[in-house]
Design a protein around this motif. Structure first.
Motif, PDB file in Angstrom:
ATOM      1  N   VAL A   1     -34.020   3.274  41.939  1.00 13.48           N
ATOM      2  CA  VAL A   1     -32.601   3.334  41.584  1.00 13.48           C
ATOM      3  C   VAL A   1     -32.419   4.147  40.309  1.00 13.48           C
ATOM      4  O   VAL A   1     -33.072   3.881  39.283  1.00 13.48           O
ATOM      5  N   GLN A   2     -31.542   5.141  40.376  1.00  9.79           N
ATOM      6  CA  GLN A   2     -31.162   5.927  39.206  1.00  9.79           C
ATOM      7  C   GLN A   2     -29.822   5.397  38.710  1.00  9.79           C
ATOM      8  O   GLN A   2     -28.808   5.513  39.389  1.00  9.79           O
ATOM      9  N   ASN A   3     -29.816   4.788  37.540  1.00 10.99           N
ATOM     10  CA  ASN A   3     -28.606   4.150  37.026  1.00 10.99           C
ATOM     11  C   ASN A   3     -27.588   5.173  36.513  1.00 10.99           C
ATOM     12  O   ASN A   3     -27.950   6.156  35.862  1.00 10.99           O
ATOM     13  N   VAL A   4     -26.307   4.938  36.829  1.00 10.55           N
ATOM     14  CA  VAL A   4     -25.215   5.790  36.361  1.00 10.55           C
ATOM     15  C   VAL A   4     -24.078   4.879  35.885  1.00 10.55           C
ATOM     16  O   VAL A   4     -24.024   3.702  36.240  1.00 10.55           O
ATOM     17  N   PRO A   5     -23.122   5.404  35.083  1.00  5.58           N
ATOM     18  CA  PRO A   5     -22.085   4.540  34.509  1.00  5.58           C
ATOM     19  C   PRO A   5     -20.928   4.197  35.444  1.00  5.58           C
ATOM     20  O   PRO A   5     -20.244   3.199  35.234  1.00  5.58           O
ATOM     21  N   ASN A   6     -20.706   5.022  36.464  1.00  7.09           N
ATOM     22  CA  ASN A   6     -19.557   4.781  37.348  1.00  7.09           C
ATOM     23  C   ASN A   6     -19.811   5.408  38.717  1.00  7.09           C
ATOM     24  O   ASN A   6     -20.727   6.230  38.869  1.00  7.09           O
ATOM     25  N   PRO A   7     -19.016   5.037  39.733  1.00  9.65           N
ATOM     26  CA  PRO A   7     -19.278   5.528  41.084  1.00  9.65           C
ATOM     27  C   PRO A   7     -19.074   7.030  41.249  1.00  9.65           C
ATOM     28  O   PRO A   7     -19.727   7.657  42.081  1.00  9.65           O
ATOM     29  N   ALA A   8     -18.155   7.604  40.467  1.00  7.81           N
ATOM     30  CA  ALA A   8     -17.946   9.045  40.549  1.00  7.81           C
ATOM     31  C   ALA A   8     -19.208   9.798  40.153  1.00  7.81           C
ATOM     32  O   ALA A   8     -19.571  10.812  40.758  1.00  7.81           O
ATOM     33  N   GLN A   9     -19.907   9.284  39.131  1.00 10.47           N
ATOM     34  CA  GLN A   9     -21.145   9.931  38.680  1.00 10.47           C
ATOM     35  C   GLN A   9     -22.243   9.811  39.730  1.00 10.47           C
ATOM     36  O   GLN A   9     -23.057  10.725  39.911  1.00 10.47           O
ATOM     37  N   ALA A  10     -22.267   8.678  40.452  1.00  7.38           N
ATOM     38  CA  ALA A  10     -23.256   8.520  41.530  1.00  7.38           C
ATOM     39  C   ALA A  10     -23.062   9.592  42.594  1.00  7.38           C
ATOM     40  O   ALA A  10     -24.031  10.212  43.066  1.00  7.38           O
ATOM     41  N   VAL A  11     -21.810   9.816  42.968  1.00 13.66           N
ATOM     42  CA  VAL A  11     -21.507  10.836  43.989  1.00 13.66           C
ATOM     43  C   VAL A  11     -21.820  12.227  43.453  1.00 13.66           C
ATOM     44  O   VAL A  11     -22.339  13.091  44.178  1.00 13.66           O
ATOM     45  N   THR A  12     -21.545  12.462  42.172  1.00  9.74           N
ATOM     46  CA  THR A  12     -21.845  13.764  41.559  1.00  9.74           C
ATOM     47  C   THR A  12     -23.344  14.055  41.609  1.00  9.74           C
ATOM     48  O   THR A  12     -23.762  15.193  41.883  1.00  9.74           O
ATOM     49  N   MET A  13     -24.154  13.040  41.355  1.00 10.53           N
ATOM     50  CA  MET A  13     -25.613  13.232  41.421  1.00 10.53           C
ATOM     51  C   MET A  13     -26.064  13.605  42.832  1.00 10.53           C
ATOM     52  O   MET A  13     -26.944  14.447  43.020  1.00 10.53           O
ATOM     53  N   LEU A  14     -25.446  12.979  43.826  1.00 14.67           N
ATOM     54  CA  LEU A  14     -25.762  13.316  45.221  1.00 14.67           C
ATOM     55  C   LEU A  14     -25.360  14.751  45.524  1.00 14.67           C
ATOM     56  O   LEU A  14     -26.135  15.514  46.122  1.00 14.67           O
ATOM     57  N   MET A  15     -24.174  15.150  45.097  1.00 14.48           N
ATOM     58  CA  MET A  15     -23.677  16.500  45.359  1.00 14.48           C
ATOM     59  C   MET A  15     -24.562  17.553  44.692  1.00 14.48           C
ATOM     60  O   MET A  15     -24.778  18.639  45.242  1.00 14.48           O
ATOM     61  N   ALA A  16     -25.085  17.199  43.512  1.00 16.01           N
ATOM     62  CA  ALA A  16     -25.912  18.151  42.763  1.00 16.01           C
ATOM     63  C   ALA A  16     -27.353  18.198  43.266  1.00 16.01           C
ATOM     64  O   ALA A  16     -28.147  19.012  42.798  1.00 16.01           O
ATOM     65  N   GLY A  17     -27.691  17.328  44.210  1.00 18.38           N
ATOM     66  CA  GLY A  17     -29.051  17.290  44.729  1.00 18.38           C
ATOM     67  C   GLY A  17     -30.024  16.548  43.842  1.00 18.38           C
ATOM     68  O   GLY A  17     -31.246  16.647  44.019  1.00 18.38           O
ATOM     69  N   ASN A  18     -29.498  15.764  42.889  1.00 22.59           N
ATOM     70  CA  ASN A  18     -30.366  15.029  41.972  1.00 22.59           C
ATOM     71  C   ASN A  18     -30.780  13.663  42.516  1.00 22.59           C
ATOM     72  O   ASN A  18     -31.577  12.959  41.887  1.00 22.59           O
ATOM     73  N   ALA A  19     -30.218  13.273  43.642  1.00 23.77           N
ATOM     74  CA  ALA A  19     -30.604  12.035  44.332  1.00 23.77           C
ATOM     75  C   ALA A  19     -30.297  12.230  45.809  1.00 23.77           C
ATOM     76  O   ALA A  19     -29.281  12.836  46.155  1.00 23.77           O
ATOM     77  N   PRO A  20     -31.150  11.737  46.711  1.00 20.40           N
ATOM     78  CA  PRO A  20     -30.901  11.909  48.136  1.00 20.40           C
ATOM     79  C   PRO A  20     -29.838  10.973  48.695  1.00 20.40           C
ATOM     80  O   PRO A  20     -29.399  11.137  49.834  1.00 20.40           O
ATOM     81  N   ALA A  21     -29.399   9.977  47.882  1.00 16.04           N
ATOM     82  CA  ALA A  21     -28.370   9.054  48.343  1.00 16.04           C
ATOM     83  C   ALA A  21     -27.623   8.490  47.147  1.00 16.04           C
ATOM     84  O   ALA A  21     -28.124   8.489  46.014  1.00 16.04           O
ATOM     85  N   ALA A  22     -26.410   8.006  47.402  1.00 16.81           N
ATOM     86  CA  ALA A  22     -25.584   7.433  46.342  1.00 16.81           C
ATOM     87  C   ALA A  22     -24.891   6.183  46.858  1.00 16.81           C
ATOM     88  O   ALA A  22     -24.368   6.167  47.978  1.00 16.81           O
ATOM     89  N   LEU A  23     -24.887   5.141  46.044  1.00 16.42           N
ATOM     90  CA  LEU A  23     -24.143   3.926  46.347  1.00 16.42           C
ATOM     91  C   LEU A  23     -22.794   4.029  45.637  1.00 16.42           C
ATOM     92  O   LEU A  23     -22.739   4.122  44.409  1.00 16.42           O
ATOM     93  N   ALA A  24     -21.719   4.027  46.416  1.00 14.16           N
ATOM     94  CA  ALA A  24     -20.388   4.204  45.828  1.00 14.16           C
ATOM     95  C   ALA A  24     -19.362   3.421  46.626  1.00 14.16           C
ATOM     96  O   ALA A  24     -19.665   2.863  47.671  1.00 14.16           O
ATOM     97  N   TRP A  25     -18.155   3.386  46.111  1.00 15.01           N
ATOM     98  CA  TRP A  25     -17.076   2.690  46.796  1.00 15.01           C
ATOM     99  C   TRP A  25     -15.818   3.540  46.761  1.00 15.01           C
ATOM    100  O   TRP A  25     -15.692   4.490  45.993  1.00 15.01           O
TER     101      TRP A  25
END
Length: 324
Positions: free
Chosen positions: A166-190
């Motif tokens: 798990v790569q910790n982020v401060p908010n769900p928008a940042q999780a999705v941004t990491m996925l879009m940037a290719g920095n994680a293969p998946a993102a948990l968001a709502w």
């Protein structure tokens, strides 16, 4: 004589009015209940619609927004500390606060956990099973993370932080941004961040819907975001007033969803159609459950029992977690 008496009576009435008018005004003043919102989260929808419609004033309360937070962790910590009185949060987040001794009670549920999704890319993992040994971006301070951890364990036999990094982020928008940037293969968001991310990057797709997974297992809806209030505020009938306010707000959204989503879209700086997608896909399902109603409360009680059976210590709820 009658004229003198009349004048004297008038003067006495005027004096009485001067004495009692302040208390009359005070009694009519709405009771202030402080709350806060997350800048990129679901609470924006509630915040904008409440601000436009002011259902709260109709019920004798003034739900005043005092701040907007970027970090989910900071938001929950400040609510626990009493910086504000009312929070829009996952019921599991506030159940954990109660488990830790903080005086909070659940007033209402707003939406189902269909809003919680694990997102991936078209060329990446397509199931929870394929996430083993890989990394997800997630807000570890959120209730979403807590309940997702339970569901992944219960439904798929995998452990976050052990089988899945798990790569910790401060908010769900940042999780999705990491996925879009290719920095994680998946993102948990709502939602609405799920639909916003999918609108920005057409290669993003849902891997797993947590509300759907729970419903397939239990045949019940999994409530998620709700309204929690610090117990010291809930004097007299304040809990009922807040419950009535939220119920009217949710019924208004369900009757005219585009109106509410249009307001939120302006603040989130996205096209309204993006939020319509979240609603039309049924990922964003409003329920408006009242916790002083036995049938609505049962969904949370059942969900807590499921979580407790699957290792969540915070899920040992007591009756006084709910308003009566």
């Amino acid at each position: 004589m009658s004229t003198l008496i009349n004048r004297r009576n008038v003067m006495q009435l005027a004096a009485s009015a001067a004495i009692f008018a302040p208390s009359i005004v005070r009694a009519a003043d709405p009771i202030r209940v402080k709350y806060a919102a997350l800048s990129t989260g679901f609470s924006v929808i509630i915040d904008e619609y409440m601000s436009a419609k002011r259902f709260d004033l109709k019920h004798g309360i003034d739900m005043s927004s005092i701040n907007t937070y970027v970090s989910v962790g900071s938001y929950l910590n400040d609510f626990a500390a009493g910086t504000f009185d009312l929070a829009v949060a996952g019921w599991d987040s506030t159940a954990e606060l109660r488990h830790r001794g903080f005086p909070v009670q659940l007033v209402s549920t707003l939406v189902t956990a269909d809003m919680i999704n694990l997102l991936g890319r078209a060329d990446g993992p397509s199931s929870i099973a394929e996430m083993k040994g890989k990394t997800i971006a997630a807000v570890m301070a959120s209730g979403t993370y807590q309940i997702s951890k339970v569901l992944i364990r219960a439904l798929h036999g995998l452990e976050l932080e052990k089988d899945i990094t798990v790569q910790n982020v401060p908010n769900p928008a940042q999780a999705v941004t990491m996925l879009m940037a290719g920095n994680a293969p998946a993102a948990l968001a709502w939602e609405p961040n799920v639909s916003i991310g999918m609108a920005k990057d057409k290669s993003i797709k849902p891997i797993f819907n947590f509300g759907e997974g729970y419903r397939n297992k239990t045949k019940e809806d999994l409530p998620y975001f709700g309204i929690a209030v610090r117990r010291p505020v809930l004097k007299g009938d304040i809990g009922k007033r807040i419950s009535d306010t939220i119920s009217e707000c949710i019924n208004g959204i369900k009757s005219n969803p585009h109106e509410a989503l249009d307001l939120a879209a302006k603040r989130l700086k996205v096209e309204p159609a993006t939020l319509y997608t979240a609603y039309d896909s049924k990922r964003l399902r409003f329920i408006g459950g009242r916790m002083n109603n036995a049938a609505d409360r049962k969904l949370v009680v059942d969900a807590a029992a499921f979580c407790k059976q699957n290792g969540a210590a915070w899920a040992a709820l007591t009756d006084d977690y709910f308003i009566s």
